[in-house]
Scaffold this motif. Structure first.
Motif, PDB file in Angstrom:
ATOM      1  N   ASN A  56      10.757   0.649 -14.190  1.00 26.77           N
ATOM      2  CA  ASN A  56      11.078   1.864 -13.436  1.00 26.77           C
ATOM      3  C   ASN A  56       9.822   2.642 -13.062  1.00 26.77           C
ATOM      4  O   ASN A  56       9.727   3.192 -11.966  1.00 26.77           O
ATOM      5  CB  ASN A  56      12.050   2.746 -14.222  1.00 26.77           C
ATOM      6  CG  ASN A  56      13.451   2.168 -14.237  1.00 26.77           C
ATOM      7  OD1 ASN A  56      13.843   1.432 -13.347  1.00 26.77           O
ATOM      8  ND2 ASN A  56      14.203   2.499 -15.284  1.00 26.77           N
ATOM      9  N   LEU A  57       8.845   2.684 -13.963  1.00 29.24           N
ATOM     10  CA  LEU A  57       7.575   3.351 -13.678  1.00 29.24           C
ATOM     11  C   LEU A  57       6.838   2.633 -12.547  1.00 29.24           C
ATOM     12  O   LEU A  57       6.377   3.267 -11.589  1.00 29.24           O
ATOM     13  CB  LEU A  57       6.713   3.402 -14.939  1.00 29.24           C
ATOM     14  CG  LEU A  57       5.392   4.142 -14.843  1.00 29.24           C
ATOM     15  CD1 LEU A  57       5.622   5.615 -14.529  1.00 29.24           C
ATOM     16  CD2 LEU A  57       4.630   4.001 -16.156  1.00 29.24           C
ATOM     17  N   LEU A  58       6.747   1.305 -12.630  1.00 31.34           N
ATOM     18  CA  LEU A  58       6.092   0.519 -11.586  1.00 31.34           C
ATOM     19  C   LEU A  58       6.822   0.669 -10.252  1.00 31.34           C
ATOM     20  O   LEU A  58       6.201   0.895  -9.211  1.00 31.34           O
ATOM     21  CB  LEU A  58       6.040  -0.956 -11.996  1.00 31.34           C
ATOM     22  CG  LEU A  58       5.415  -1.921 -10.993  1.00 31.34           C
ATOM     23  CD1 LEU A  58       3.934  -1.610 -10.780  1.00 31.34           C
ATOM     24  CD2 LEU A  58       5.595  -3.364 -11.453  1.00 31.34           C
ATOM     25  N   LYS A  59       8.142   0.583 -10.299  1.00 28.12           N
ATOM     26  CA  LYS A  59       8.957   0.725  -9.088  1.00 28.12           C
ATOM     27  C   LYS A  59       8.717   2.083  -8.437  1.00 28.12           C
ATOM     28  O   LYS A  59       8.530   2.171  -7.223  1.00 28.12           O
ATOM     29  CB  LYS A  59      10.434   0.557  -9.446  1.00 28.12           C
ATOM     30  CG  LYS A  59      11.377   0.671  -8.287  1.00 28.12           C
ATOM     31  CD  LYS A  59      12.815   0.451  -8.739  1.00 28.12           C
ATOM     32  CE  LYS A  59      13.775   0.530  -7.574  1.00 28.12           C
ATOM     33  NZ  LYS A  59      15.152   0.216  -7.977  1.00 28.12           N
ATOM     34  N   GLY A  60       8.706   3.118  -9.237  1.00 26.02           N
ATOM     35  CA  GLY A  60       8.472   4.465  -8.698  1.00 26.02           C
ATOM     36  C   GLY A  60       7.127   4.583  -8.005  1.00 26.02           C
ATOM     37  O   GLY A  60       7.030   5.129  -6.903  1.00 26.02           O
ATOM     38  N   LYS A  61       6.087   4.045  -8.624  1.00 29.79           N
ATOM     39  CA  LYS A  61       4.747   4.129  -8.041  1.00 29.79           C
ATOM     40  C   LYS A  61       4.663   3.352  -6.722  1.00 29.79           C
ATOM     41  O   LYS A  61       4.110   3.842  -5.736  1.00 29.79           O
ATOM     42  CB  LYS A  61       3.711   3.589  -9.023  1.00 29.79           C
ATOM     43  CG  LYS A  61       3.485   4.473 -10.225  1.00 29.79           C
ATOM     44  CD  LYS A  61       2.514   3.826 -11.199  1.00 29.79           C
ATOM     45  CE  LYS A  61       2.271   4.701 -12.405  1.00 29.79           C
ATOM     46  NZ  LYS A  61       1.365   4.077 -13.375  1.00 29.79           N
ATOM     47  N   ILE A  62       5.195   2.143  -6.724  1.00 31.98           N
ATOM     48  CA  ILE A  62       5.064   1.290  -5.534  1.00 31.98           C
ATOM     49  C   ILE A  62       5.939   1.802  -4.389  1.00 31.98           C
ATOM     50  O   ILE A  62       5.472   1.944  -3.255  1.00 31.98           O
ATOM     51  CB  ILE A  62       5.359  -0.182  -5.883  1.00 31.98           C
ATOM     52  CG1 ILE A  62       4.203  -0.693  -6.756  1.00 31.98           C
ATOM     53  CG2 ILE A  62       5.526  -1.026  -4.630  1.00 31.98           C
ATOM     54  CD1 ILE A  62       4.346  -2.090  -7.269  1.00 31.98           C
ATOM     55  N   VAL A  63       7.200   2.108  -4.667  1.00 33.27           N
ATOM     56  CA  VAL A  63       8.096   2.588  -3.609  1.00 33.27           C
ATOM     57  C   VAL A  63       7.600   3.919  -3.053  1.00 33.27           C
ATOM     58  O   VAL A  63       7.589   4.125  -1.830  1.00 33.27           O
ATOM     59  CB  VAL A  63       9.554   2.681  -4.119  1.00 33.27           C
ATOM     60  CG1 VAL A  63      10.441   3.410  -3.123  1.00 33.27           C
ATOM     61  CG2 VAL A  63      10.110   1.282  -4.395  1.00 33.27           C
ATOM     62  N   THR A  64       7.149   4.824  -3.922  1.00 32.24           N
ATOM     63  CA  THR A  64       6.617   6.110  -3.454  1.00 32.24           C
ATOM     64  C   THR A  64       5.400   5.900  -2.564  1.00 32.24           C
ATOM     65  O   THR A  64       5.274   6.539  -1.515  1.00 32.24           O
ATOM     66  CB  THR A  64       6.269   7.014  -4.655  1.00 32.24           C
ATOM     67  OG1 THR A  64       7.458   7.253  -5.402  1.00 32.24           O
ATOM     68  CG2 THR A  64       5.683   8.340  -4.189  1.00 32.24           C
ATOM     69  N   SER A  65       4.509   5.002  -2.959  1.00 30.19           N
ATOM     70  CA  SER A  65       3.307   4.732  -2.147  1.00 30.19           C
ATOM     71  C   SER A  65       3.679   4.194  -0.771  1.00 30.19           C
ATOM     72  O   SER A  65       3.094   4.594   0.235  1.00 30.19           O
ATOM     73  CB  SER A  65       2.396   3.739  -2.869  1.00 30.19           C
ATOM     74  OG  SER A  65       1.920   4.282  -4.081  1.00 30.19           O
ATOM     75  N   ILE A  66       4.655   3.292  -0.720  1.00 34.43           N
ATOM     76  CA  ILE A  66       5.101   2.727   0.560  1.00 34.43           C
ATOM     77  C   ILE A  66       5.739   3.817   1.422  1.00 34.43           C
ATOM     78  O   ILE A  66       5.481   3.911   2.632  1.00 34.43           O
ATOM     79  CB  ILE A  66       6.072   1.550   0.328  1.00 34.43           C
ATOM     80  CG1 ILE A  66       5.313   0.360  -0.267  1.00 34.43           C
ATOM     81  CG2 ILE A  66       6.766   1.147   1.626  1.00 34.43           C
ATOM     82  CD1 ILE A  66       6.206  -0.770  -0.765  1.00 34.43           C
TER      83      ILE A  66
END
Length: 172
Positions: A56-66
């Motif tokens: 969830n932490l990784l997903k949040g960082k990547i999706v937010t960056s995109i």
């Protein structure tokens, strides 16, 4: 005009796009084109098991960056989705992006985000490194093929992946 030839040309453009992405970005393990949804699915492999909080932490960082990238570019993507599946001691992470708003620079951003966040655990095929000129050619080819795929309807579902230094492409 022979429509069968045109269809083959569309498939050739799509195949070229998938191959170019895999050649340019050895961090991408697999890529799928879903013509019905006009979505590209990029699969990255994490060597190990990510638990749900880490994911969830990784997903949040990547999706937010995109999402931030697209906001800065003035685009409103239809599909930005990240899913994962754990098999054995690997975590398969899939990013789905609609073809219509995707550009080569965003693909490079996705790869860079994975390199940054899971660098030492990102499964990457070791190839002979491409020289700067080859990298530029592959990036231009990706951008060109993306534009063609956006403008043409294609009905073949394509899958491309790596296997012992080769790129294999199948339709389904």
């Amino acid at each position: 005009m022979d429509f069968r030839y045109k269809g083959k040309e569309d498939v050739t453009n799509s195949v070229s796009l998938l191959i170019s992405i895999l050649i340019r970005h050895p961090e991408v393990a697999k890529i799928n084109l879903d013509p019905e949804k006009q979505v590209l699915r990029f699969t990255f492999i994490y060597s190990g098991r990510l638990d749900s909080s880490e994911m969830n932490l990784l997903k949040g960082k990547i999706v937010t960056s995109i999402e931030v990238y697209n906001a800065l570019e003035g685009k409103d993507p239809q599909v930005v989705q990240l899913d994962y599946k754990i098999t054995d001691n690997l975590t398969m992470i899939e990013i789905q992006r609609d073809v219509d708003t995707l550009v080569q620079e965003e693909i490079a951003l996705m790869v860079e985000l994975f390199r940054h966040y899971i660098n030492n655990k990102l499964v990457t095929e070791e190839n002979d490194p491409l020289v700067d000129e080859d990298l530029l050619v592959q990036e231009e080819l990706i951008e060109h093929m993306l534009e063609i795929v956006k403008s043409k309807s294609e009905d073949k579902r394509l899958y491309a992946f790596r296997d012992e230094g080769r790129v294999l492409v199948f339709n389904k």
